[in-house]
Design a protein around this motif. Sequence first.
Motif, PDB file in Angstrom:
ATOM      1  N   CYS A   1       0.510  -1.252   0.032  1.00 16.94           N
ATOM      2  CA  CYS A   1      -0.038   0.084   0.196  1.00 16.94           C
ATOM      3  C   CYS A   1       0.771   1.351   0.052  1.00 16.94           C
ATOM      4  CB  CYS A   1      -1.031  -0.054   1.214  1.00 16.94           C
ATOM      5  SG  CYS A   1      -0.081   0.198   2.788  1.00 16.94           S
ATOM      6  N   GLY A   2       1.883   1.265   0.461  1.00 15.40           N
ATOM      7  CA  GLY A   2       2.817   2.425   0.370  1.00 15.40           C
ATOM      8  C   GLY A   2       2.726   3.459   1.752  1.00 15.40           C
ATOM      9  N   ALA A   3       1.923   3.017   2.435  1.00 16.78           N
ATOM     10  CA  ALA A   3       1.696   3.944   3.810  1.00 16.78           C
ATOM     11  C   ALA A   3       2.844   4.166   4.654  1.00 16.78           C
ATOM     12  CB  ALA A   3       0.588   3.329   4.627  1.00 16.78           C
ATOM     13  N   CYS A   4       3.583   2.916   4.543  1.00 20.34           N
ATOM     14  CA  CYS A   4       5.014   3.060   5.259  1.00 20.34           C
ATOM     15  C   CYS A   4       6.084   3.417   4.687  1.00 20.34           C
ATOM     16  CB  CYS A   4       5.050   1.516   5.950  1.00 20.34           C
ATOM     17  SG  CYS A   4       5.777   0.457   4.357  1.00 20.34           S
ATOM     18  N   THR A   5       6.206   4.200   3.887  1.00 13.81           N
ATOM     19  CA  THR A   5       7.048   4.758   3.030  1.00 13.81           C
ATOM     20  C   THR A   5       8.010   5.683   3.767  1.00 13.81           C
ATOM     21  OG1 THR A   5       5.885   4.565   0.807  1.00 13.81           O
ATOM     22  CG2 THR A   5       7.901   5.865   0.834  1.00 13.81           C
ATOM     23  N   VAL A   6       9.348   5.526   3.831  1.00 15.50           N
ATOM     24  CA  VAL A   6      10.244   6.598   4.370  1.00 15.50           C
ATOM     25  C   VAL A   6      11.489   6.566   3.537  1.00 15.50           C
ATOM     26  CG1 VAL A   6       9.719   5.728   6.705  1.00 15.50           C
ATOM     27  CG2 VAL A   6      11.734   4.727   5.536  1.00 15.50           C
ATOM     28  N   LEU A   7      12.173   7.787   3.639  1.00 13.06           N
ATOM     29  CA  LEU A   7      13.375   7.841   2.835  1.00 13.06           C
ATOM     30  C   LEU A   7      14.488   7.134   3.607  1.00 13.06           C
ATOM     31  CD1 LEU A   7      13.048  11.542   1.758  1.00 13.06           C
ATOM     32  CD2 LEU A   7      12.110   9.604   0.652  1.00 13.06           C
ATOM     33  N   LEU A   8      15.346   6.175   2.649  1.00 15.32           N
ATOM     34  CA  LEU A   8      16.456   5.710   3.004  1.00 15.32           C
ATOM     35  C   LEU A   8      17.650   6.145   2.330  1.00 15.32           C
ATOM     36  CD1 LEU A   8      17.490   3.558   5.277  1.00 15.32           C
ATOM     37  CD2 LEU A   8      17.051   1.918   3.407  1.00 15.32           C
ATOM     38  N   ASP A   9      18.571   6.897   2.703  1.00 14.92           N
ATOM     39  CA  ASP A   9      19.576   7.564   2.104  1.00 14.92           C
ATOM     40  C   ASP A   9      18.707   8.195   0.927  1.00 14.92           C
ATOM     41  OD1 ASP A   9      21.271   6.708   3.725  1.00 14.92           O
ATOM     42  OD2 ASP A   9      21.766   4.871   2.278  1.00 14.92           O
ATOM     43  N   GLY A  10      17.833   8.858   1.109  1.00 16.68           N
ATOM     44  CA  GLY A  10      17.129   9.661  -0.016  1.00 16.68           C
ATOM     45  C   GLY A  10      16.211   9.097  -1.129  1.00 16.68           C
ATOM     46  N   ARG A  11      16.087   7.593  -0.789  1.00 13.73           N
ATOM     47  CA  ARG A  11      15.284   6.954  -1.727  1.00 13.73           C
ATOM     48  C   ARG A  11      13.965   6.429  -0.844  1.00 13.73           C
ATOM     49  NH1 ARG A  11      16.630   1.305  -2.922  1.00 13.73           N
ATOM     50  NH2 ARG A  11      14.829   0.723  -4.800  1.00 13.73           N
ATOM     51  N   ALA A  12      12.879   6.508  -1.707  1.00 16.06           N
ATOM     52  CA  ALA A  12      11.506   5.791  -1.235  1.00 16.06           C
ATOM     53  C   ALA A  12      11.625   4.620  -0.820  1.00 16.06           C
ATOM     54  CB  ALA A  12      10.442   6.503  -1.994  1.00 16.06           C
ATOM     55  N   VAL A  13      11.588   3.897   0.377  1.00 22.40           N
ATOM     56  CA  VAL A  13      11.504   2.568   0.504  1.00 22.40           C
ATOM     57  C   VAL A  13      10.219   2.267   1.490  1.00 22.40           C
ATOM     58  CG1 VAL A  13      14.074   2.129   0.457  1.00 22.40           C
ATOM     59  CG2 VAL A  13      12.900   2.488   2.587  1.00 22.40           C
ATOM     60  N   LEU A  14       9.745   1.123   1.424  1.00 19.25           N
ATOM     61  CA  LEU A  14       8.744   0.393   2.149  1.00 19.25           C
ATOM     62  C   LEU A  14       9.143  -0.051   3.337  1.00 19.25           C
ATOM     63  CD1 LEU A  14       6.709  -1.032  -0.732  1.00 19.25           C
ATOM     64  CD2 LEU A  14       6.219   0.989   0.328  1.00 19.25           C
ATOM     65  N   SER A  15       9.132   0.451   4.443  1.00 19.59           N
ATOM     66  CA  SER A  15       9.860   0.218   5.676  1.00 19.59           C
ATOM     67  C   SER A  15       8.994  -0.802   6.591  1.00 19.59           C
ATOM     68  CB  SER A  15       9.572   1.435   6.840  1.00 19.59           C
ATOM     69  OG  SER A  15       8.483   1.619   6.911  1.00 19.59           O
ATOM     70  N   CYS A  16       8.163  -1.493   6.040  1.00 22.24           N
ATOM     71  CA  CYS A  16       7.203  -2.510   6.659  1.00 22.24           C
ATOM     72  C   CYS A  16       7.979  -3.902   6.009  1.00 22.24           C
ATOM     73  CB  CYS A  16       5.709  -2.536   6.302  1.00 22.24           C
ATOM     74  SG  CYS A  16       5.264  -3.132   4.857  1.00 22.24           S
ATOM     75  N   HIS A  17       8.678  -3.662   4.758  1.00 17.63           N
ATOM     76  CA  HIS A  17       9.276  -4.883   4.073  1.00 17.63           C
ATOM     77  C   HIS A  17      10.699  -4.799   4.251  1.00 17.63           C
ATOM     78  CE1 HIS A  17       8.351  -8.006   1.580  1.00 17.63           C
ATOM     79  NE2 HIS A  17       9.145  -7.946   0.558  1.00 17.63           N
ATOM     80  N   LEU A  18      11.456  -4.098   5.057  1.00 20.49           N
ATOM     81  CA  LEU A  18      12.722  -3.835   5.143  1.00 20.49           C
ATOM     82  C   LEU A  18      13.264  -3.814   6.637  1.00 20.49           C
ATOM     83  CD1 LEU A  18      15.347  -2.832   3.621  1.00 20.49           C
ATOM     84  CD2 LEU A  18      14.825  -0.726   4.847  1.00 20.49           C
ATOM     85  N   LEU A  19      14.107  -5.020   6.847  1.00 24.87           N
ATOM     86  CA  LEU A  19      14.646  -5.215   8.219  1.00 24.87           C
ATOM     87  C   LEU A  19      15.480  -4.088   8.942  1.00 24.87           C
ATOM     88  CD1 LEU A  19      15.855  -8.883   7.977  1.00 24.87           C
ATOM     89  CD2 LEU A  19      13.516  -8.019   9.116  1.00 24.87           C
ATOM     90  N   ALA A  20      15.021  -3.834  10.041  1.00 26.29           N
ATOM     91  CA  ALA A  20      15.946  -2.658  10.653  1.00 26.29           C
ATOM     92  C   ALA A  20      17.432  -2.851  10.509  1.00 26.29           C
ATOM     93  CB  ALA A  20      15.735  -2.388  12.317  1.00 26.29           C
ATOM     94  N   ALA A  21      18.000  -4.219  10.717  1.00 19.21           N
ATOM     95  CA  ALA A  21      19.323  -4.514  10.531  1.00 19.21           C
ATOM     96  C   ALA A  21      19.900  -3.870   9.108  1.00 19.21           C
ATOM     97  CB  ALA A  21      19.298  -5.655  10.819  1.00 19.21           C
TER      98      ALA A  21
END
Length: 193
Positions: free
Chosen positions: A85-105
Motif C-alpha cells: 500500500c505504500g503507507a509505510c514509505t520512508v526515505l532511506l539515503d534519499g530513496r523512497a522505501v517500504l519500511s514494513c518490508h525492510l529489516l531494521a538491520a
Amino acid sequence: MPRVTRRGLLQGAGSVAAGLVFPAHSPAKVRPRAPGEGDARRAVELVVNGAPRRLDVEPCRTLAEVIREDLALTGTKVVCDRASCGACTVLLDGRAVLSCHLLAAQADGRSVVTIEGLSEGEKLHPLQQAFIEFDAAQCGFCTPGMIVTLRAALDRNPRATAGEVRRSIAGNLCRCAAYDHIVAAALSVARGT
C-alpha cells in the motif's frame, strides 16, 4: 430449536476447516528453545531525521516497527504490512522505501527520514502545506507515505508533470481516492505556486 445464522454456520465451518488444515502439534514434537535462542539482538546505528540513533534490535524486526515502537515516530503508518500500500514509505539515503518490508538491520549505518523529519520545527514542508491547501489528506492513512514518496520523486525531478507524479505514486494506495487532489498538491510544489 436454536436459530442457525449464516454467520454461525460459517464460523463453525471455519473452525472445523482450521482443525483439519492445522492439526494440533503434540508437545513431544516441538523442540524446546535453548536458553537465549531467538533472543539475539543486534546493534543498529541509524541517522533518523538528522539525529544519530543507536538501537539494539532483534534481527526479525522491520524498520517500520523500530520507527514506530522504539523511536515513537508514529507518522509512519503500517496499514497492509505486506509492502502493497505504500503507507509505510520512508526515505532511506534519499530513496523512497517500504519500511514494513525492510529489516531494521538492513538500514544499519544509513540515513532515514520519516514524515516527521520533513518539517522544520513548526514550518511544514511545502508538500505537507500543499496537502492541506488542496484537501489531499482525506482520512490520513496514506498521507505520510504519499508525501514521503512525492518528496523523493520531486527531489529527483523538481519539475515533474502530472503523468510523472502519477507514476511516482503508483505504489501508494489511497482508499479515499483523493488522487486528483494529491496530484494537484504535488504539481503546485513542482511549479512553485
